[in-house]
Design an enzyme around this catalytic site. Structure first.
Site, PDB file in Angstrom:
ATOM      1  N   LYS A  13       0.795  -1.316   0.022  1.00 54.73           N
ATOM      2  CA  LYS A  13      -0.021  -0.073   0.028  1.00 54.73           C
ATOM      3  C   LYS A  13       1.062   1.235  -0.097  1.00 54.73           C
ATOM      4  O   LYS A  13       0.654   2.305  -0.667  1.00 54.73           O
ATOM      5  CB  LYS A  13      -0.701   0.021   1.189  1.00 54.73           C
ATOM      6  CG  LYS A  13      -1.917  -1.128   1.623  1.00 54.73           C
ATOM      7  CD  LYS A  13      -2.649  -0.989   2.751  1.00 54.73           C
ATOM      8  CE  LYS A  13      -1.918  -0.828   3.913  1.00 54.73           C
ATOM      9  NZ  LYS A  13      -1.231  -2.235   4.241  1.00 54.73           N
ATOM     10  N   ARG A  88      -9.402   1.139   8.772  1.00 53.33           N
ATOM     11  CA  ARG A  88      -9.017  -0.001   9.005  1.00 53.33           C
ATOM     12  C   ARG A  88     -10.108  -0.912   9.890  1.00 53.33           C
ATOM     13  O   ARG A  88      -9.920  -2.117   9.972  1.00 53.33           O
ATOM     14  CB  ARG A  88      -7.726  -0.237  10.001  1.00 53.33           C
ATOM     15  CG  ARG A  88      -6.408  -0.414   8.987  1.00 53.33           C
ATOM     16  CD  ARG A  88      -5.259  -0.451  10.134  1.00 53.33           C
ATOM     17  NE  ARG A  88      -4.075  -1.428   9.668  1.00 53.33           N
ATOM     18  CZ  ARG A  88      -3.178  -0.703   9.320  1.00 53.33           C
ATOM     19  NH1 ARG A  88      -2.908   0.785   9.181  1.00 53.33           N
ATOM     20  NH2 ARG A  88      -2.171  -1.410   8.873  1.00 53.33           N
ATOM     21  N   ARG A 127      11.498  -6.304   4.464  1.00 51.83           N
ATOM     22  CA  ARG A 127      11.132  -5.071   4.444  1.00 51.83           C
ATOM     23  C   ARG A 127      11.987  -4.331   5.224  1.00 51.83           C
ATOM     24  O   ARG A 127      12.403  -4.608   6.411  1.00 51.83           O
ATOM     25  CB  ARG A 127       9.721  -4.879   4.837  1.00 51.83           C
ATOM     26  CG  ARG A 127       9.561  -3.253   5.181  1.00 51.83           C
ATOM     27  CD  ARG A 127       7.949  -2.997   5.140  1.00 51.83           C
ATOM     28  NE  ARG A 127       7.226  -3.367   6.320  1.00 51.83           N
ATOM     29  CZ  ARG A 127       5.801  -2.602   6.277  1.00 51.83           C
ATOM     30  NH1 ARG A 127       5.262  -2.312   5.532  1.00 51.83           N
ATOM     31  NH2 ARG A 127       5.158  -3.208   7.344  1.00 51.83           N
ATOM     32  N   ARG A 160      11.386  -2.803  11.181  1.00 47.47           N
ATOM     33  CA  ARG A 160      10.619  -2.507  12.250  1.00 47.47           C
ATOM     34  C   ARG A 160      10.020  -3.465  13.081  1.00 47.47           C
ATOM     35  O   ARG A 160      10.038  -4.649  13.037  1.00 47.47           O
ATOM     36  CB  ARG A 160       9.258  -2.078  11.681  1.00 47.47           C
ATOM     37  CG  ARG A 160       9.213  -0.416  11.186  1.00 47.47           C
ATOM     38  CD  ARG A 160       7.900  -0.240  10.187  1.00 47.47           C
ATOM     39  NE  ARG A 160       6.709  -0.642  10.425  1.00 47.47           N
ATOM     40  CZ  ARG A 160       5.572  -0.663   9.804  1.00 47.47           C
ATOM     41  NH1 ARG A 160       5.617   0.058   8.754  1.00 47.47           N
ATOM     42  NH2 ARG A 160       4.368  -1.218  10.314  1.00 47.47           N
ATOM     43  N   ARG A 171      -0.924  -9.769  13.041  1.00 43.17           N
ATOM     44  CA  ARG A 171      -1.383  -8.584  12.212  1.00 43.17           C
ATOM     45  C   ARG A 171      -2.374  -9.055  11.050  1.00 43.17           C
ATOM     46  O   ARG A 171      -3.271  -8.304  10.742  1.00 43.17           O
ATOM     47  CB  ARG A 171      -0.143  -7.776  11.695  1.00 43.17           C
ATOM     48  CG  ARG A 171       0.402  -6.701  12.821  1.00 43.17           C
ATOM     49  CD  ARG A 171       1.574  -6.291  12.485  1.00 43.17           C
ATOM     50  NE  ARG A 171       1.647  -5.110  11.316  1.00 43.17           N
ATOM     51  CZ  ARG A 171       2.783  -4.732  10.714  1.00 43.17           C
ATOM     52  NH1 ARG A 171       3.914  -5.317  10.740  1.00 43.17           N
ATOM     53  NH2 ARG A 171       2.654  -3.920   9.721  1.00 43.17           N
TER      54      ARG A 171
HETATM   55  P1  ADP Z   1       1.568  -1.579   7.486  1.00 42.84           P
HETATM   56  O1  ADP Z   1       1.957  -0.633   6.447  1.00 42.84           O
HETATM   57  O2  ADP Z   1       2.292  -2.671   7.686  1.00 42.84           O
HETATM   58  O3  ADP Z   1       0.146  -1.984   6.882  1.00 42.84           O
HETATM   59  P2  ADP Z   1       0.997   0.703   9.161  1.00 42.84           P
HETATM   60  O4  ADP Z   1       2.312   1.427   9.151  1.00 42.84           O
HETATM   61  O5  ADP Z   1      -0.185   0.902   8.391  1.00 42.84           O
HETATM   62  O6  ADP Z   1       1.471  -0.782   8.877  1.00 42.84           O
HETATM   63  O7  ADP Z   1       0.612   0.408  10.622  1.00 42.84           O
HETATM   64  C1  ADP Z   1       1.067   0.020  11.658  1.00 42.84           C
HETATM   65  C2  ADP Z   1       0.467  -0.194  12.728  1.00 42.84           C
HETATM   66  O8  ADP Z   1      -0.294   1.279  13.239  1.00 42.84           O
HETATM   67  C3  ADP Z   1      -0.687  -1.084  12.781  1.00 42.84           C
HETATM   68  O9  ADP Z   1      -0.477  -2.437  12.903  1.00 42.84           O
HETATM   69  C4  ADP Z   1      -1.609  -0.448  13.851  1.00 42.84           C
HETATM   70  O10 ADP Z   1      -1.278  -0.811  15.222  1.00 42.84           O
HETATM   71  C5  ADP Z   1      -1.371   0.810  13.759  1.00 42.84           C
HETATM   72  N1  ADP Z   1      -2.371   1.550  12.854  1.00 42.84           N
HETATM   73  C6  ADP Z   1      -2.215   2.268  11.922  1.00 42.84           C
HETATM   74  N2  ADP Z   1      -3.449   2.889  11.187  1.00 42.84           N
HETATM   75  C7  ADP Z   1      -4.341   2.495  12.013  1.00 42.84           C
HETATM   76  C8  ADP Z   1      -5.498   2.700  11.958  1.00 42.84           C
HETATM   77  N3  ADP Z   1      -6.350   3.527  11.180  1.00 42.84           N
HETATM   78  N4  ADP Z   1      -6.348   2.061  12.918  1.00 42.84           N
HETATM   79  C9  ADP Z   1      -5.828   1.490  13.880  1.00 42.84           C
HETATM   80  N5  ADP Z   1      -4.444   1.160  14.061  1.00 42.84           N
HETATM   81  C10 ADP Z   1      -3.577   1.636  13.076  1.00 42.84           C
HETATM   82  P1  ADP Z   2       2.513  -1.787   3.332  1.00 42.25           P
HETATM   83  O1  ADP Z   2       2.233  -0.307   3.267  1.00 42.25           O
HETATM   84  O2  ADP Z   2       0.926  -2.367   2.722  1.00 42.25           O
HETATM   85  O3  ADP Z   2       2.604  -2.365   4.448  1.00 42.25           O
HETATM   86  P2  ADP Z   2       4.760  -1.721   1.677  1.00 42.25           P
HETATM   87  O4  ADP Z   2       4.542  -0.631   0.605  1.00 42.25           O
HETATM   88  O5  ADP Z   2       5.484  -1.250   3.004  1.00 42.25           O
HETATM   89  O6  ADP Z   2       3.679  -2.398   2.432  1.00 42.25           O
HETATM   90  O7  ADP Z   2       5.633  -3.025   1.066  1.00 42.25           O
HETATM   91  C1  ADP Z   2       5.966  -4.123   2.013  1.00 42.25           C
HETATM   92  C2  ADP Z   2       7.334  -4.842   1.567  1.00 42.25           C
HETATM   93  O8  ADP Z   2       7.260  -5.218   0.457  1.00 42.25           O
HETATM   94  C3  ADP Z   2       8.421  -3.633   1.238  1.00 42.25           C
HETATM   95  O9  ADP Z   2       9.471  -4.075   1.653  1.00 42.25           O
HETATM   96  C4  ADP Z   2       8.176  -3.123  -0.086  1.00 42.25           C
HETATM   97  O10 ADP Z   2       9.509  -2.680  -0.540  1.00 42.25           O
HETATM   98  C5  ADP Z   2       7.849  -4.440  -0.561  1.00 42.25           C
HETATM   99  N1  ADP Z   2       7.163  -4.619  -1.910  1.00 42.25           N
HETATM  100  C6  ADP Z   2       6.313  -3.486  -2.159  1.00 42.25           C
HETATM  101  N2  ADP Z   2       5.571  -3.861  -3.281  1.00 42.25           N
HETATM  102  C7  ADP Z   2       6.276  -4.925  -3.889  1.00 42.25           C
HETATM  103  C8  ADP Z   2       5.957  -5.738  -4.913  1.00 42.25           C
HETATM  104  N3  ADP Z   2       5.066  -5.452  -5.772  1.00 42.25           N
HETATM  105  N4  ADP Z   2       6.812  -6.992  -5.161  1.00 42.25           N
HETATM  106  C9  ADP Z   2       7.593  -7.288  -4.289  1.00 42.25           C
HETATM  107  N5  ADP Z   2       7.898  -6.537  -3.120  1.00 42.25           N
HETATM  108  C10 ADP Z   2       7.234  -5.381  -2.645  1.00 42.25           C
END
Ligand code: ADP
Ligand code: ADP
Ligand code: ZN
Length: 214
Positions: A13, A88, A127, A160, A171
């Site tokens: 995302k 979410r 990541r 992280r 998660r």
């Molecule tokens: P990822 O990119 O791996 O999906 P995020 O950076 O979006 O993770 O979120 C990390 C953590 O922050 C989540 O696991 C949750 O604990 C918290 N968080 C982020 N956005 C929200 C939301 N909209 N509602 C509740 N918790 C959130």
């Molecule tokens: P999210 O915001 O949904 O948690 P990220 O954008 O941080 O996810 O992506 C998760 C991990 O996967 C990162 O290490 C990113 O560089 C890698 N990644 C993202 N898109 C792709 C893809 N299409 N193929 C392979 N790796 C990817």
């Protein structure tokens, strides 16, 4: 263009949101990044959020809903925004609809970046995230120009704490239980755009742009 990015943790995302933000010149708003900035600054919100985040749980709705509504009122959102990691839960989605209709705005598309759980678990181990700007990289798929250093802001890249495999599994469970229902929510509204998140990064961006230009 008012966009939402949906998808499991690690689906890509943030990666796609940053590329769309550059393309449309609209802000990328990541609630995860906002919480991490608050943790770093040791604010009251940061202290509260950290205990949930470290366990792989969602931060309670009431800590995030007003924060996002206020953010969307800022001047840089006049041309639109990309919400990454919000909403979410159904409660958050509902509150977002209300906040937007009060501003005479609506969501143009909710982009679901679809990746199976098995791929997520493999992907997350590689990541690496910037401690300052939240940009993410991958040991294999998206390497920074200099190892361990962010291309955008030159700060340090780290694994992280919530990207440890056990927390990732937790998660994913939370995602399926609390966030996945949003796919049906936005499908019913006619705003869901689904893309195959297992493709390579530029191919996914092209697929999203193609849908959005329809
Ligand atoms: P990822 O990119 O791996 O999906 P995020 O950076 O979006 O993770 O979120 C990390 C953590 O922050 C989540 O696991 C949750 O604990 C918290 N968080 C982020 N956005 C929200 C939301 N909209 N509602 C509740 N918790 C959130
Ligand atoms: P999210 O915001 O949904 O948690 P990220 O954008 O941080 O996810 O992506 C998760 C991990 O996967 C990162 O290490 C990113 O560089 C890698 N990644 C993202 N898109 C792709 C893809 N299409 N193929 C392979 N790796 C990817
Ligand atoms: Zn950075």
């Amino acid at each position: 263009m008012n966009l939402i990015m949906l998808g499991a943790p690690g689906a890509g995302k943030g990666t796609q949101a940053k590329r769309l933000s550059d393309k449309y010149e609209i802000p990328h708003i990541s609630t995860g990044d906002i919480f991490r900035a608050n943790i770093k600054a040791q604010t009251e919100l940061g202290v509260k959020a950290k205990s949930y985040m470290d366990q792989g749980l969602l931060v309670p709705d009431e800590l995030v809903v007003d924060l996002v509504a206020d953010r969307l009122k800022q001047d840089d959102c006049v041309k639109g925004f990309i919400l990454d990691g919000f909403p979410r839960t159904l409660v958050q989605a509902d509150s977002l609809d209300k906040a937007l209709s009060a501003m005479d705005a609506k969501i143009d598309a909710a982009v679901d970046v679809d990746v199976p759980d098995e791929d997520i678990i493999k992907r997350m181990a590689g990541r690496r995230a910037c401690i300052s700007c939240g940009s993410t990289y991958h040991l294999q798929y998206l390497k920074p120009a200099v190892e361990g250093v962010c291309d955008r802001c030159s700060d340090k890249l780290v694994l992280r704490v919530d990207d440890e495999p056990e927390t990732v599994k937790k998660r994913l469970l939370v995602y399926h239980e609390q966030t996945q229902p949003l796919i049906e929510y936005y499908t019913k509204k006619g705003s869901l755009v689904k893309v195959d998140g297992t493709l390579d990064i530029p191919t996914i961006t092209i697929a999203i742009l193609k849908h959005l230009s329809k």
